[in-house]
Scaffold this motif. Structure first.
Motif, PDB file in Angstrom:
ATOM      1  N   TRP A  27     -12.283 -55.352 -36.474  1.00 51.13           N
ATOM      2  CA  TRP A  27     -11.452 -55.677 -35.308  1.00 51.13           C
ATOM      3  C   TRP A  27     -12.369 -55.616 -34.081  1.00 51.13           C
ATOM      4  O   TRP A  27     -13.102 -54.657 -33.889  1.00 51.13           O
ATOM      5  CB  TRP A  27     -10.327 -54.663 -35.147  1.00 51.13           C
ATOM      6  N   MET A  41      -8.120 -53.617 -25.889  1.00 51.79           N
ATOM      7  CA  MET A  41      -7.343 -54.298 -26.922  1.00 51.79           C
ATOM      8  C   MET A  41      -8.209 -54.495 -28.153  1.00 51.79           C
ATOM      9  O   MET A  41      -9.447 -54.414 -28.091  1.00 51.79           O
ATOM     10  CB  MET A  41      -6.827 -55.648 -26.415  1.00 51.79           C
ATOM     11  N   THR A  43      -8.616 -57.284 -31.509  1.00 56.12           N
ATOM     12  CA  THR A  43      -8.220 -58.611 -31.954  1.00 56.12           C
ATOM     13  C   THR A  43      -9.066 -59.014 -33.159  1.00 56.12           C
ATOM     14  O   THR A  43     -10.207 -58.554 -33.302  1.00 56.12           O
ATOM     15  CB  THR A  43      -8.369 -59.650 -30.817  1.00 56.12           C
ATOM     16  N   HIS A  71      -3.186 -63.418 -26.913  1.00 57.09           N
ATOM     17  CA  HIS A  71      -3.688 -64.331 -27.930  1.00 57.09           C
ATOM     18  C   HIS A  71      -4.870 -65.174 -27.476  1.00 57.09           C
ATOM     19  O   HIS A  71      -5.418 -65.938 -28.264  1.00 57.09           O
ATOM     20  CB  HIS A  71      -2.551 -65.239 -28.415  1.00 57.09           C
ATOM     21  N   ASN A 146      -3.856 -57.748 -40.021  1.00 63.56           N
ATOM     22  CA  ASN A 146      -3.779 -59.170 -39.723  1.00 63.56           C
ATOM     23  C   ASN A 146      -2.982 -59.881 -40.808  1.00 63.56           C
ATOM     24  O   ASN A 146      -2.621 -59.294 -41.826  1.00 63.56           O
ATOM     25  CB  ASN A 146      -5.168 -59.788 -39.540  1.00 63.56           C
ATOM     26  N   SER A 158      -3.584 -59.604 -32.484  1.00 63.67           N
ATOM     27  CA  SER A 158      -4.112 -58.787 -31.401  1.00 63.67           C
ATOM     28  C   SER A 158      -3.107 -57.705 -31.027  1.00 63.67           C
ATOM     29  O   SER A 158      -1.900 -57.877 -31.213  1.00 63.67           O
ATOM     30  CB  SER A 158      -4.422 -59.640 -30.166  1.00 63.67           C
TER      31      SER A 158
END
Length: 580
Positions: A27, A41, A43, A71, A146, A158
């Motif tokens: 990630w 964050m 993602t 996003h 995910n 995310s």
């Protein structure tokens, strides 16, 4: 107790799952600066192998859980800002004591299909926050993953932050008001068997479609069991879905390929779905499309030999003799097959009823040989020569469909007597009583004879202009008058599929005021992941309370401005849309 904002996703475990640079298997951690706070964050692309991560919450007692997602500047987000509905991103998540993962999908709108909703317009320098659910968080953690499956390819997962709001005082009272009661169980979920193209991979994936309806106002689930004899279960009367050749061009290629996992394992997905529904205190009906074919040249249905492909002599026929791509209920062989398939389902599975999709694959009767012969015998005229609006023709075509409904009701009563319960019958129908009659559905007779328990009114092709491309309240009032004093319940199928929470609330109130007994949601799988909308939908059986919940509807979604990510400015005055 104050709300808790967890904006530093570096707290997730294991730390080895995180990376400061984007690479396969990790990630990606991105520092960001929002208007009122800073955070980190995480993602990652969907469809790649990456570890699940666990976020300790350090909270106790009941809370509302809000998730902030971003996003980014991807091709799909560019599509979204241009108004394309295909701009979807997916994040899977669950609490540590949950049985399966839930999914959060990005909430973009297509002005063409969904209408224009300025209150939900967004820019690329905004985090989208949605209400996920309420839960007791004592001893709980959040687990993120995910998404897999081709439907999620070229998308991202995310998490920017988690916001926890304690359910105390007025908030607790609101939570209690939203709890389901016997009189609020008014909602119908319809799963027509497409699942974004990928059939559920295992038992947990099927269960994940039912868990969001637990402790909600949903009562009935119409679960796809077949398209005539192409079956979504291990049928012996029909044929379980067969895989298409590798690389075959058909929109159901992935669906049929994925279904083979169940065939190889010898585990019946319908049995899994029935158990999942009942575990969530839901009733489940076996749902059948009466099977048309895709538009040519991609018309090879599921790539398998089916009753329809084997028997073109049982297709509907136009006035001039052309065969039309639908099976005709005027043929006894077709009706017998339908009854046998449904009998197999209610005898071998603990289903609560059956469901027919008369809003797809129509018309079901045209000018086939039995229709012409019987009309000539009854009226002395060739039906191919009479005006298409002639009421005799409408009634004659409807008589074949009504005969099927009688046969199904008799079969259900027979099997139900052995099980010592009534097995119900539901049907999706057209968007006016007149439109139903034209397409062969004499709903008045069905109701009068007690053949159906539930009628779901759906926006369909019309023989007349009926206003907006949705079910109109006047139509619901018409059906309500038809069923008044009977045991048949009327539901409005809420369209378009994507609406902001407040517009869902307003439209549902309109339908109740017009006489609807409940609300139905076509393609429920495509709605339950849009969490701000789902938060409104799942309480939409609270007929009276909804009138006072405008403020509540507006609380399920908000935008949070961000100024920079990874130290890079997102100032919209300086070309953010053209970065790169």
């Amino acid at each position: 107790m104050a709300e808790i904002l967890i904006a530093d996703m570096r707290r997730v475990q294991p730390r080895e799952a995180l990376g400061e640079q984007p690479d396969v298997g990790h990630w990606f951690v991105c520092p960001y600066s929002a208007k009122h706070f800073k955070g980190y964050m995480i993602t990652v692309p969907n469809g790649i192998s990456v570890p699940q991560v666990r976020l300790p919450l350090n909270a106790s007692g009941p809370h509302e859980i809000y998730i902030g997602v971003y996003h980014g500047h991807t091709p799909f987000v560019q599509d979204a800002t241009a108004g394309y509905a295909g701009a979807r991103h997916f994040l899977r998540l669950r609490l540590s004591n949950d049985a399966c993962f839930d999914t959060i999908e990005s909430e973009y709108y297509s002005p063409i299909k969904d209408g224009f909703h300025p209150e939900k317009e967004f820019t690329l320098n905004e985090i989208m926050e949605v209400h996920w659910r309420d839960a007791n968080l004592t001893g709980q953690a959040l687990i993120f993953a995910n998404a897999s499956g081709e439907f999620a390819s070229h998308t991202f997962a995310s998490v920017a932050y988690v916001r926890l709001v304690p359910l105390k005082g007025d908030m607790w009272q609101q939570h209690q008001l939203e709890s389901p009661r016997d009189d609020t169980k008014r909602l119908v979920a319809t799963f027509d068997g497409t699942f974004y193209g990928n059939y559920p991979a295992d038992e947990q994936a099927i269960r994940a479609y039912f868990e969001p309806m637990r402790d909600s106002d949903f009562q009935l689930v119409m679960w796809a069991t077949s398209r005539l004899d192409a079956c979504y279960y291990l049928s012996k009367v029909g044929t379980p879905l067969q895989a298409l050749p590798e690389g075959y061009i058909n929109r159901r290629y992935l669906l049929t390929r994925d279904f083979q996992t169940w065939v190889r394992r010898g585990i019946d997905p319908l049995a899994v779905a029935v158990k999942a529904a009942h575990d969530c205190n839901l009733q489940i009906y076996g749902s059948m499309r009466l099977q048309g074919i895709d538009m040519p040249p991609y018309h090879q249905f599921h790539g398998a030999v089916t009753f329809m492909t084997q028997h073109p002599e049982f297709w509907t026929v136009a006035e001039d003799g052309r065969r039309m791509p639908h099976v005709s209920i005027a043929f006894p062989e077709v009706c017998q097959l339908i009854v046998r398939l449904f009998r197999e389902q209610v005898e071998n599975y603990d289903l609560d009823g059956i469901h027919l999709l008369f809003n797809r694959s129509y018309p079901f009767v045209l000018f086939e040989e039995p229709v012409v012969r019987d009309f000539l015998a009854k009226f002395g005229e060739d039906p191919r020569r009479v005006d298409r609006m002639d009421q005799r023709l409408w009634g004659h075509r409807s008589s074949y469909v009504t005969m099927l409904m009688r046969e199904l009701r008799a079969m259900l009563d027979e099997v139900g007597a052995k099980r010592r319960r009534r097995l119900a019958m539901a049907a999706h129908v057209m968007n006016s009583v007149r439109n139903c009659r034209y397409f062969g559905m004499d709903v008045g007779t069905w109701v009068k004879e007690g053949l159906v328990d539930h009628l779901i009114v759906h926006p369909c092709t019309s023989i007349e202009e009926l206003g907006e491309k949705r079910v109109m309240p006047a139509t619901i009032a018409e059906f309500a008058r038809l069923t008044e004093g009977t045991g048949c319940r009327i539901y409005a199928d809420l369209y378009p599929r994507r609406l902001p929470p407040e517009k869902i609330r307003q439209r549902v109130i309109e339908y109740y005021d017009a006489g609807a007994d409940g609300i139905s949601f076509w393609d429920t799988y495509a709605r339950m992941w849009r969490k701000s909308e789902w938060s409104m939908i799942r309480i939409a059986g609270h007929r009276e309370e909804l009138k006072d919940w405008a403020k509540r509807a507006s609380s399920f979604w908000r935008k949070v401005s961000i100024e920079s990510i990874c130290g890079i400015s997102l100032d919209p005055r300086y070309g953010i849309q053209t970065h790169g």
